[in-house]
Design an enzyme around this catalytic site. Structure first.
Site: not given
Ligand code: 5GP
Ligand code: MG
Length: 201
Positions: A116, A165-166, A172, A113
């Site tokens: 980040d 944070f979207v 979710d 999705d």
């Molecule tokens: P990362 O490991 O790249 O930091 O984050 C990936 C996961 O964190 C995404 O698959 C998602 O589940 C969650 N995530 C990161 N940023 C957001 C955000 O802005 N909103 C939501 N709902 N989930 C996020």
């Molecule tokens: Mg995820």
């Protein structure tokens, strides 16, 4: 695709108005962009036998819309990965479902999705590479480049988003808001209130 963000409440149905501060990406923008992404992927994969590997659960809506536009011989599987952090900060990663399909020698499209910090991808990619696919291409609906910690980039990106944070369209907050048809931002007090409950646990 670059986002022109509107400070608009249009398109937020009555039920959500008290919780959603702003629509960042409308239903129409999502539909249009997902179709274009699918076209790019289809051209690159050239009709090859493909395994789409999707990360649970935030990809549900994006994945459903993307693959119905993908005119490729594909099989679908999921990897469950959960971050047990409180609130909007990512915590320790735990695998909750392992891949079942054999990807050896196959073209793999890994779908998430949002990219980040890149910590999730930096755990998932080596696991997938160890299964010896022919190649792995990464597709994410959203990219938050300003928050990146790991050196990870996606091959296909729906929209680059600012450091908010979207929620919505599968994404979710505390397991809620996945069913919003758009991507949006909640009012700060909603995040704070829920965080108080989650953080107490
Ligand atoms: P990362 O490991 O790249 O930091 O984050 C990936 C996961 O964190 C995404 O698959 C998602 O589940 C969650 N995530 C990161 N940023 C957001 C955000 O802005 N909103 C939501 N709902 N989930 C996020
Ligand atoms: Mg995820």
């Amino acid at each position: 695709m670059k986002l022109k963000t509107k400070k608009s409440k249009a398109g937020i149905s009555g039920n959500w108005r008290k919780e959603v501060e702003r629509v960042l990406i409308t239903e129409e923008q999502l539909a249009r962009r997902v179709k274009i992404l699918a076209g790019e992927i289809e051209r690159d994969f050239r009709g090859r036998e493909t395994v789409v590997v999707s990360l649970l659960s935030g990809t549900v809506m994006f994945l459903a819309d993307l693959i119905r536009h993908l005119n490729l011989p594909l099989r679908l599987d999921f990897i469950g990965v959960s971050s047990y952090g409180a609130g909007t900060e990512s915590g320790e990663l735990v695998f909750t479902k392992e891949l079942r399909l054999d990807v050896r020698g196959r073209d793999v499209l890994l779908v998430d999705d949002i990219l980040d910090t890149g910590k999730t991808m930096s755990r998932v990619l080596p696991k997938l590479r160890a299964l010896k696919p022919r190649r792995i291409k990464v597709c994410v609906l959203l990219d938050k480049p300003s928050h990146r910690v790991e050196k990870i980039r996606a091959d296909y990106v729906g929209f680059a988003v600012p450091d908010f944070f979207v929620v919505g369209y599968g994404l979710d907050f505390a397991e809620r808001y996945r069913n919003l048809p758009f991507v949006g931002i909640l009012y700060p007090h909603i995040y704070k209130e829920a965080c108080k409950i989650v953080c107490k646990k």
